[in-house]
Motif scaffolding. Structure first.
Motif, PDB file in Angstrom:
ATOM      1  N   ILE A   1      18.988  24.712  20.996  1.00  0.00           N
ATOM      2  CA  ILE A   1      18.140  23.945  20.091  1.00  0.00           C
ATOM      3  C   ILE A   1      17.839  22.613  20.769  1.00  0.00           C
ATOM      4  CG2 ILE A   1      18.003  22.800  17.841  1.00  0.00           C
ATOM      5  CD1 ILE A   1      20.033  24.889  16.828  1.00  0.00           C
TER       6      ILE A   1
ATOM      7  N   ARG B   1      17.015  18.657  21.296  1.00  0.00           N
ATOM      8  CA  ARG B   1      17.428  17.463  20.562  1.00  0.00           C
ATOM      9  C   ARG B   1      16.256  16.913  19.749  1.00  0.00           C
ATOM     10  NH1 ARG B   1      20.808  14.078  25.126  1.00  0.00           N
ATOM     11  NH2 ARG B   1      22.021  15.867  25.843  1.00  0.00           N
TER      12      ARG B   1
ATOM     13  N   TYR C   1      27.664  16.960  18.481  1.00  0.00           N
ATOM     14  CA  TYR C   1      26.352  17.380  17.999  1.00  0.00           C
ATOM     15  C   TYR C   1      25.509  17.948  19.144  1.00  0.00           C
ATOM     16  CZ  TYR C   1      21.691  16.978  15.882  1.00  0.00           C
ATOM     17  OH  TYR C   1      20.429  17.235  15.404  1.00  0.00           O
TER      18      TYR C   1
ATOM     19  N   PHE D   1      16.211  20.835  12.255  1.00  0.00           N
ATOM     20  CA  PHE D   1      17.362  20.500  13.092  1.00  0.00           C
ATOM     21  C   PHE D   1      18.634  20.414  12.260  1.00  0.00           C
ATOM     22  CE2 PHE D   1      13.713  18.699  15.335  1.00  0.00           C
ATOM     23  CZ  PHE D   1      13.889  19.268  16.588  1.00  0.00           C
TER      24      PHE D   1
ATOM     25  N   LEU E   1      24.044  21.789  19.740  1.00  0.00           N
ATOM     26  CA  LEU E   1      22.624  22.085  19.955  1.00  0.00           C
ATOM     27  C   LEU E   1      22.439  22.887  21.236  1.00  0.00           C
ATOM     28  CD1 LEU E   1      20.817  18.743  19.002  1.00  0.00           C
ATOM     29  CD2 LEU E   1      21.105  20.783  17.605  1.00  0.00           C
ATOM     30  N   GLU E   2      23.069  22.439  22.315  1.00  0.00           N
ATOM     31  CA  GLU E   2      22.928  23.127  23.600  1.00  0.00           C
ATOM     32  C   GLU E   2      23.479  24.545  23.537  1.00  0.00           C
ATOM     33  OE1 GLU E   2      24.785  20.460  26.387  1.00  0.00           O
ATOM     34  OE2 GLU E   2      23.023  19.135  26.424  1.00  0.00           O
TER      35      GLU E   2
ATOM     36  N   ARG F   1      23.103  23.206   9.564  1.00  0.00           N
ATOM     37  CA  ARG F   1      21.672  23.086   9.277  1.00  0.00           C
ATOM     38  C   ARG F   1      21.434  23.581   7.850  1.00  0.00           C
ATOM     39  NH1 ARG F   1      17.594  25.259  13.541  1.00  0.00           N
ATOM     40  NH2 ARG F   1      18.774  27.172  13.191  1.00  0.00           N
TER      41      ARG F   1
ATOM     42  N   HIS G   1      23.389  26.521  21.165  1.00  0.00           N
ATOM     43  CA  HIS G   1      22.490  27.381  20.396  1.00  0.00           C
ATOM     44  C   HIS G   1      21.036  27.226  20.838  1.00  0.00           C
ATOM     45  CE1 HIS G   1      26.126  27.268  17.917  1.00  0.00           C
ATOM     46  NE2 HIS G   1      25.776  28.488  17.595  1.00  0.00           N
TER      47      HIS G   1
END
Length: 88
Positions: free
Chosen positions: A84, A86, A75, A25, A79-80, A19, A82
Motif C-alpha cells: 500500500i 504511503r 505503520y 488508507f 503498508l509496505e 483500515r 501489504h
C-alpha cells in the motif's frame, strides 16, 4: 454505537494498524491508555519549557519523538508488507 468490520494489517495491541470501511488508507489505532501517556509526556515537556527547564523539556520531547517514530515505523512497515503506498 455502530459495529463495522475493519481490516487488521498488524497484530493487535496498543497500536494496531487498521483500515476502516470506506477509507483508502489504514490508520493507527492507539489504545486510550497509550494515548493518555503520549498526552502526559507532551504536557510534561510543555510544563518544563514554561518553567525554563530546557534540558528536561528537550529530554521529554526526545522520548516523545522516539515513541512517535516507533508508531510511524510500524505503520510504514505494515503498508509496505501489504503493498500500500504511503498517504504522505
Amino acid at each position: 454505537m455502530e459495529r463495522v468490520e475493519a481490516e487488521l494489517f498488524t497484530e493487535g495491541g496498543n497500536d494496531a494498524v487498521v483500515r476502516l470501511p470506506g477509507r483508502r488508507f489504514p490508520g493507527v489505532l492507539i489504545q486510550g491508555d497509550s494515548l493518555s501517556i503520549l498526552r502526559s509526556d507532551l504536557a510534561e515537556a510543555v510544563e518544563a519549557f514554561d518553567q525554563g527547564d530546557l534540558a528536561v523539556a528537550r529530554e521529554t520531547a526526545v522520548l516523545l519523538l522516539a515513541d512517535l517514530d516507533a508508531l510511524l515505523t510500524r505503520y510504514v512497515a505494515a503498508l509496505e508488507a501489504h503493498e500500500i503506498p504511503r498517504p504522505y
